[in-house]
Design an enzyme around this catalytic site. Structure first.
Site, mmCIF file in Angstrom:
data_model
loop_
_atom_site.group_PDB
_atom_site.id
_atom_site.type_symbol
_atom_site.label_atom_id
_atom_site.label_comp_id
_atom_site.label_asym_id
_atom_site.label_seq_id
_atom_site.Cartn_x
_atom_site.Cartn_y
_atom_site.Cartn_z
ATOM 1 C CG MET A 195 -0.442 -0.117 2.533
ATOM 2 S SD MET A 195 -1.708 0.228 3.724
ATOM 3 C CE MET A 195 -1.201 -0.893 5.092
ATOM 4 N NE ARG A 202 -5.098 2.607 11.516
ATOM 5 C CZ ARG A 202 -5.691 3.507 11.230
ATOM 6 N NH1 ARG A 202 -7.039 3.532 11.622
ATOM 7 N NH2 ARG A 202 -5.257 4.497 11.034
ATOM 8 C CE1 TYR A 262 4.518 -1.774 12.081
ATOM 9 C CE2 TYR A 262 6.056 -1.557 10.120
ATOM 10 C CZ TYR A 262 5.237 -1.993 11.464
ATOM 11 O OH TYR A 262 5.894 -3.239 11.473
ATOM 12 C CD GLU A 263 0.110 -0.039 8.117
ATOM 13 O OE1 GLU A 263 -1.099 0.576 7.576
ATOM 14 O OE2 GLU A 263 1.007 -0.251 7.296
ATOM 15 N N GLY A 264 -0.465 4.290 11.277
ATOM 16 C CA GLY A 264 -1.048 5.064 12.135
ATOM 17 C C GLY A 264 -0.476 5.068 13.619
#
Length: 601
Positions: free
Chosen positions: A163, A298, A439-441
Site C-alpha cells: 500500500m 492495524r 506505522y499504520e497510524g
C-alpha cells in the site's frame, strides 16, 4: 539469540476457550476448518516459524536489505528460499475464498499463524501480511477484470502487494496528497513519490502489485478527492505472463532503527510520463477503500506488539534461568543460583507473561469477531461483531504495540548489561518493536480514532456495552469461590467504574475546548487497554479453574492462569484509577503553556 519456540499450548487454549474456535469453524464458508485441520495448520506453521523463519531473524538484522546498481532491493541471505517455502505450501492463501485459489479457513486461524511468524521474524513476516491486506482490498473493491489478472497470483504468493499512502510533504495528513493520475484510454498515468513503502521493492517475486493513492485532475480538494489505483511493477500480458517494466522505480531504501531485513522503499512513479495504473472502484473513494487494507494491517501490527513481546519474553526467561549471579534473599546453602530466583527478576518476568496473555486474548477475540462479522448467517450477530471489531481495533493497535515496546525493554532489563550488547539478541527485539507504534497510524492516530469515530460517534453506546459485559464477569468472579479470581473480579469491577466515568466525561469534554478530547485520547486508550486486557485474563482464569475442577491433569499450566490474572489485577488494574484522574482532571493542562512558555530556554 535464543531460539524461538512457538507457544502452541497457549495459542490453542486461547483459540478454544477465549476466541471460540469451534463456533467460528461452524460458520458458513469454514466447512474445512475441522479440529484436525486446525491442529495440522498450527503444527506445520509452527515448524516453519521455528525452523525456517526464526534462524533468519538475526541474519536479516545484520545484513539488512540493500539496493543494487540496477535499482532492485536485494533481501538478506535465505529470504528467497523462505518465501518459496510459503508459496509452495500455499500459506498466503489460508484465509481466502477457495474459488479464487484460497484455502477458505478462518481469519482467526490465520491470526494464530501470523503470530508465530511475526515472533519468529517480524521483518520477513511483514511481506505476507501486507500482501494479504492488498488482496482483501481488491476482493472488495476491484472490478472483475482486475481481480482476474492480479488476485490468483497475489493469493498464491507468487506476486506480492503493497500500500502506497505516505508522501514526503504529507506524512499522516492525507489531505496533502499530491500524486496524480491522468486518464489515458482504458487506464491512467500515475505520477508522484511515495515514502516508507514496506517491501516496495524486493527480489522475492517476479512482480509487485502496488495499491496507490492519487488524485484525478478534477478531484475535489482534501481527503474526499483521493482515488485508489493498481500500479504493478511489471505490466501483465494478455496471457498472464510478465510484460514490460512499468514506470515504478525504487529511488532508495530507508536506513532504519530496526526491522533491517524488511526493505522500506522510496518509490517514484511516472518519471518518464506516467506509470500505467487502473482505477479501483469508484473515483474519489480511494481513502475509504484503502482503510480496508489499513484496518487489516492495524490488527496485524497490533499482533506484532504481542509477537515481539513473546519473543523478548522467551529470550529473557531463558537467560534468567541460565544466568548465575548472586544469592536470592531467603535462600540458604552455597549452590549457584540463577537470577530467575531474584524477586525483581520474577516481577519483570511475571509482568511480561501477564501482559502477553492479555494481548493474546484481545487480539484473538478481535480476530474471531472479524470472522463472525463477515460470515455469520444472522444479520444482528454480524452487526454486533462488527461493532466489537471497530471498538477493539484502535485499542488493540495502540495498547498492544505500546505494551510490546515496554516488554521488549523489560527483556533487555532482565539481561542487565548483556541486554545492551547486540550479540545476545535482546537489543534487536527492542529496536524492532519501536516501529509498531508508528506505522499504520501512530498511537495518537489510533486514540483519536477511538475517541472521535468510535466513542463520540455513537454517544459512547459501544464502549458502555463492552464495559457492562466486563463488569458482569467481574461480579461473577467476585462472588465465586476461588480466592485469586475473587480479587481479580473486584479489581475488574472497580476498573470498569473508572473507565465508565472517563467515557462519560469524554462525551461532554469538548464543549469549551475542542482540543481537550484529543489531549485525553492516548491516556483513555491506555486505560481501556488495561481494562480489556484484565477482562481477557479473568476469562482465562475462569476457564482454567473450571477445567481443574473437572480433573484436567495439566495442573501446572492451568493453575497459573488465575494467578496470572491476579498478578495483573494487583499490578496493572490499579493504574486505571490514576489514568481516569488524568483523563478527567489533567487533560486540560496539556494546552496550559503558551508557545512562548513551552519554548522558553
Amino acid at each position: 539469540m535464543t531460539a524461538y519456540v512457538p507457544p502452541l499450548k497457549e495459542i490453542r487454549f486461547v483459540l478454544d476457550h477465549l476466541a471460540g474456535m469451534a463456533d467460528v469453524a461452524a460458520l458458513p464458508g469454514f466447512e474445512d476448518a475441522s479440529a484436525d485441520m486446525v491442529d495440522s495448520i498450527l503444527g506445520e506453521a509452527a515448524k516453519i516459524a521455528e525452523n525456517t523463519l526464526a534462524p533468519l531473524n538475526e541474519i536479516g538484522d545484520r545484513q539488512g536489505a540493500k539496493l543494487d546498481a540496477a535499482g532492485v532491493a536485494r533481501t538478506a541471505d535465505g529470504w528467497g528460499a523462505a518465501w518459496r517455502t510459503l508459496v509452495e505450501g500455499g500459506w498466503n492463501s489460508l484465509p481466502f475464498d477457495p474459488a479464487q485459489g484460497g484455502m477458505g479457513l478462518p481469519n482467526l486461524l490465520n491470526t494464530a499463524v501470523q503470530e508465530m511468524w511475526q515472533s519468529a521474524n517480524m521483518a520477513f513476516a511483514l511481506c505476507p501480511m501486507l500482501t494479504q491486506g492488498a488482496v482483501n482490498a481488491m476482493q472488495l473493491y476491484a472490478d472483475d477484470a482486475l481481480k482476474a489478472v492480479y488476485l490468483p497470483k497475489m493469493i498464491s504468493g507468487e506476486w506480492t502487494g503493497t500500500m502506497n499512502i505516505t508522501e514526503p510533504q504529507a506524512g499522516s495528513d492525507l489531505a496533502a496528497t499530491r500524486s496524480r493520475a491522468v486518464p489515458n484510454g482504458d487506464h491512467y498515468l500515475v505520477s508522484g513519490q511515495k515514502i516508507f513503502i514496506t517491501y516496495g521493492d524486493h527480489d522475492l517475486t517476479e512482480n509487485i502489485v502496488h495499491l496507490v493513492l492519487a488524485r484525478l485532475p478534477d478531484a475535489p480538494a482534501g481527503v474526499k478527492g483521493i482515488s485508489l489505483f493498481v500500479v504493478p511493477k511489471f505490466l501483465v500480458n494478455a496471457d498472464g505472463s510478465i510484460g514490460a517494466r512499468n514506470q515504478v522505480n525504487c529511488v532508495s531504501l530507508e536506513h532504519k532503527l530496526g526491522i533491517h531485513g524488511s526493505p522500506t522503499a522510496v518509490l517514484s512513479f511516472g518519471d518518464e510520463g506516467g506509470a500505467v495504473g487502473w482505477l479501483v472502484g469508484q473515483p474519489n473513494r480511494g481513502l475509504e477503500y484503502m482503510f480496508t487494507m489499513m484496518n487489516h494491517a492495524r490488527l496485524n501490527v497490533a499482533m506484532q506488539g504481542l509477537a515481539i513481546a513473546e519473543r523478548a519474553y522467551q529470550q529473557a526467561l531463558s537467560y534468567a534461568r541460565d544466568r548465575v549471579q548472586g544469592k536470592p534473599l531467603g535462600w540458604t546453602g552455597n549452590a549457584p543460583f540463577a537470577i530467575v530466583h531474584h524477586p525483581d527478576v520474577r516481577r519483570l518476568l511475571m509482568g511480561m507473561k501477564a501482559r502477553i496473555e492479555a494481548m493474546r486474548g484481545i487480539l484473538y477475540t478481535a480476530a474471531s469477531a472479524v470472522d463472525v462479522a463477515h460470515n455469520h448467517a444472522d444479520e444482528a450477530e454480524r452487526k454486533r461483531a462488527s461493532l466489537l471489531v471497530d471498538l477493539l481495533t484502535p485499542i488493540a493497535k495502540g495498547w498492544c504495540t505500546e505494551t510490546g515496546q515496554i516488554l521488549a525493554s523489560d527483556g533487555v532489563q532482565v539481561h542487565g548489561g548483556m541486554g545492551f550488547i547486540e550479540e545476545t539478541g535482546a537489543a534487536q527485539h527492542y529496536r524492532d518493536a519501536r516501529i509498531t507504534t508508528i506505522y499504520e497510524g501512530t498511537t495518537a492516530i489510533q486514540a483519536n480514532d477511538l475517541v472521535n469515530r468510535k466513542i463520540l460517534r455513537d454517544g459512547g453506546a459501544g464502549a458502555r456495552a463492552l464495559l457492562a459485559d466486563i463488569a458482569a464477569l467481574g461480579r461473577e468472579l467476585a462472588d465465586g469461590a476461588d480466592d485469586s479470581l475473587r480479587v481479580t473480579g473486584l479489581a475488574l469491577l472497580d476498573s470498569t467504574v473508572h473507565a465508565g466515568e472517563a467515557v462519560a466525561w469524554l462525551l461532554t469534554a469538548g464543549t469549551d475546548d475542542v482540543r481537550v478530547p484529543a489531549a485525553a485520547s492516548v491516556t483513555l486508550l491506555e486505560l481501556l487497554g488495561l481494562v480489556v486486557g484484565g477482562w481477557q485474563l479473568a476469562r482465562a482464569g475462569r476457564v482454567a479453574v473450571a477445567k481443574l475442577a473437572e480433573g484436567d491433569p495439566d495442573t501446572a499450566f492451568l493453575s497459573a492462569k488465575p494467578l496470572t490474572a491476579r498478578f495483573f489485577a494487583d499490578h496493572f488494574l490499579p493504574r486505571v484509577a490514576a489514568l481516569r484522574t488524568t483523563v478527567v482532571a489533567g487533560s486540560g493542562s496539556v494546552m496550559a503553556l503558551s508557545d512562548e512558555q513551552l519554548f522558553a530556554a
